[in-house]
Design an enzyme around this catalytic site. Structure first.
Site, PDB file in Angstrom:
ATOM      1  N   TYR A  58       0.881  -1.093  -0.149  1.00 42.48           N
ATOM      2  CA  TYR A  58      -0.028  -0.077   0.038  1.00 42.48           C
ATOM      3  C   TYR A  58       0.872   1.071   0.078  1.00 42.48           C
ATOM      4  O   TYR A  58       1.664   1.257   0.555  1.00 42.48           O
ATOM      5  CB  TYR A  58      -0.977   0.007   1.150  1.00 42.48           C
ATOM      6  N   SER A 215     -13.377  -3.042  -0.395  1.00 43.43           N
ATOM      7  CA  SER A 215     -14.377  -2.327  -1.418  1.00 43.43           C
ATOM      8  C   SER A 215     -15.774  -2.281  -0.967  1.00 43.43           C
ATOM      9  O   SER A 215     -16.485  -2.572  -1.740  1.00 43.43           O
ATOM     10  CB  SER A 215     -14.155  -2.617  -2.832  1.00 43.43           C
ATOM     11  N   PRO A 216     -16.181  -2.339   0.248  1.00 45.01           N
ATOM     12  CA  PRO A 216     -17.511  -2.624   0.760  1.00 45.01           C
ATOM     13  C   PRO A 216     -18.774  -1.607   0.081  1.00 45.01           C
ATOM     14  O   PRO A 216     -19.790  -1.881   0.249  1.00 45.01           O
ATOM     15  CB  PRO A 216     -17.639  -2.776   2.065  1.00 45.01           C
ATOM     16  N   LEU A 217     -18.021  -0.465  -0.371  1.00 40.60           N
ATOM     17  CA  LEU A 217     -18.965   0.601  -0.921  1.00 40.60           C
ATOM     18  C   LEU A 217     -18.701   0.531  -2.270  1.00 40.60           C
ATOM     19  O   LEU A 217     -18.801   1.871  -3.291  1.00 40.60           O
ATOM     20  CB  LEU A 217     -18.880   1.741  -0.348  1.00 40.60           C
ATOM     21  N   GLY A 219     -15.638   0.618  -4.028  1.00 38.38           N
ATOM     22  CA  GLY A 219     -14.728   1.566  -4.285  1.00 38.38           C
ATOM     23  C   GLY A 219     -15.313   3.080  -4.708  1.00 38.38           C
ATOM     24  O   GLY A 219     -14.589   3.904  -5.649  1.00 38.38           O
ATOM     25  N   GLY A 220     -16.455   3.465  -3.914  1.00 37.31           N
ATOM     26  CA  GLY A 220     -16.811   4.840  -4.310  1.00 37.31           C
ATOM     27  C   GLY A 220     -17.765   5.000  -5.361  1.00 37.31           C
ATOM     28  O   GLY A 220     -18.609   5.953  -5.572  1.00 37.31           O
ATOM     29  N   PHE A 223     -21.300   6.014  -4.892  1.00 36.33           N
ATOM     30  CA  PHE A 223     -21.818   7.467  -5.043  1.00 36.33           C
ATOM     31  C   PHE A 223     -21.469   8.304  -6.365  1.00 36.33           C
ATOM     32  O   PHE A 223     -22.177   9.192  -6.708  1.00 36.33           O
ATOM     33  CB  PHE A 223     -21.120   8.209  -3.833  1.00 36.33           C
ATOM     34  N   THR A 224     -20.537   7.858  -6.952  1.00 33.04           N
ATOM     35  CA  THR A 224     -19.929   8.453  -7.946  1.00 33.04           C
ATOM     36  C   THR A 224     -20.415   7.937  -9.407  1.00 33.04           C
ATOM     37  O   THR A 224     -20.502   8.358 -10.380  1.00 33.04           O
ATOM     38  CB  THR A 224     -18.687   8.735  -8.152  1.00 33.04           C
TER      39      THR A 224
END
Length: 305
Positions: A58, A215-217, A219-220, A223-224
């Site tokens: 990372y 990545s439970p959302l 990876g964004g 929303f996007t």
């Protein structure tokens, strides 16, 4: 109703917080100083997130060291938190000049060297959970298992698991170990429901291990993203949020994962305290069965068969 705040991973007493803070974005912007990282650690703990997810790669091999500086500055009791890290991905990087190409390395020598480097970077005497980051087509299961057994026996690592493994890949490595693999960290979200259908969560329930979820959302993209799927899912999440008393759709998306009986452990990628607090509200949301299926339908675009 609220979900259990911790998940037991093995009989030796290792537990993780039900929501884990993922550190992979720590160096995505300007490098934070030790004080700001220490404040982040303290804020996460205040929200009940005592577990922190890392990997050696990372931040182009820099996140562990930056986090470790903050951990040292934080100064709390080491036993109050859990550190998770991963190894075996080898990036082509100036930080690793010997890597001519991106590849995997599950050799005993690399695993042991990576553990020692992570211990140094994180300023700790032990890693709570070590994961093999990606399946290696050249993995010699006996040698990989021997290395994992060694780092556990020496006390450098408390427990081991894998990440992104198929059930058969998991079973191969597990067959060579004298102790269980305690998790498989896999990708899943309301916009990526594959593990519901590819056997991954069936495998977890059969062997009674808790899967960590990266990545439970989405990876964004939740929303996007402007695709039809994302729009459908956002509408479904908003409808359910209204039904359960309002709140952030991210909390409902996390609650959708928590509702699954395989005891999923979402790894949250935000480093903003207010966003973490909004997602932590998921622990107090129990979706009804039909609400859960309504979100699934929005994701897949169809009723179940």
């Amino acid at each position: 109703m609220s979900y259990e705040k911790r998940i037991a991973l093995n009989a030796q007493g290792l537990t993780l917080s039900r929501l884990v803070l993922g550190a992979w974005r720590l160096l995505n912007g300007p490098k934070p100083d030790a004080d700001s990282v220490a404040r982040l650690i303290a804020a996460a703990i205040d929200l009940g997130m005592t577990s922190f997810d890392h990997a050696d790669i990372y931040g182009n091999y820099g996140v562990e060291e930056a986090f470790g500086a903050g951990l040292k500055r934080w100064g709390g009791k080491r036993e109050a938190i859990e550190l998770v890290t991963k190894c075996d991905i080898m990036l082509k990087s100036d930080a690793r000049p010997d890597n001519r190409i991106k590849h995997y390395d599950t050799s005993a020598a690399h695993i042991k060297a990576s553990v020692d480097r992570s211990l140094k970077n994180l300023h700790t005497d032990y890693i709570d959970l070590l994961l093999i980051h990606r399946p290696d087509p050249l993995m010699y299961a006996d040698g990989t298992a021997a290395a994992l057994e060694s780092v556990v026996k020496t006390g450098k690592v408390r427990a081991v698991g894998v990440s992104n493994f198929s059930p058969s890949q998991f079973d191969l490595l597990a067959s060579r170990l004298p102790f269980p693999l305690v998790t498989n960290q896999i990708e899943m979200s309301v916009v990526n429901t594959t593990p519901l259908f590819d056997g991954s969560l069936d495998h977890a329930q059969r062997l009674r291990y808790a899967s960590m979820i990266w990545s439970p959302l989405g990876g964004g993209s939740l929303f996007t993203g402007d695709g039809v799927q994302e729009q459908r899912v956002r509408e479904a999440l908003k409808a359910v949020a209204d039904e359960v008393g309002g709140g952030d759709i991210s909390a409902v998306a996390i609650a959708w994962l928590l509702r699954h009986p395989a005891r999923l452990i979402p790894v949250l990628g935000s480093l903003k305290t207010e966003r973490l607090a909004a997602m932590a509200a998921a622990l107090d949301i129990e979706l009804e069965r039909q609400q859960w299926f309504a979100i699934l339908k929005a994701s897949t675009g169809k009723d179940v068969a």
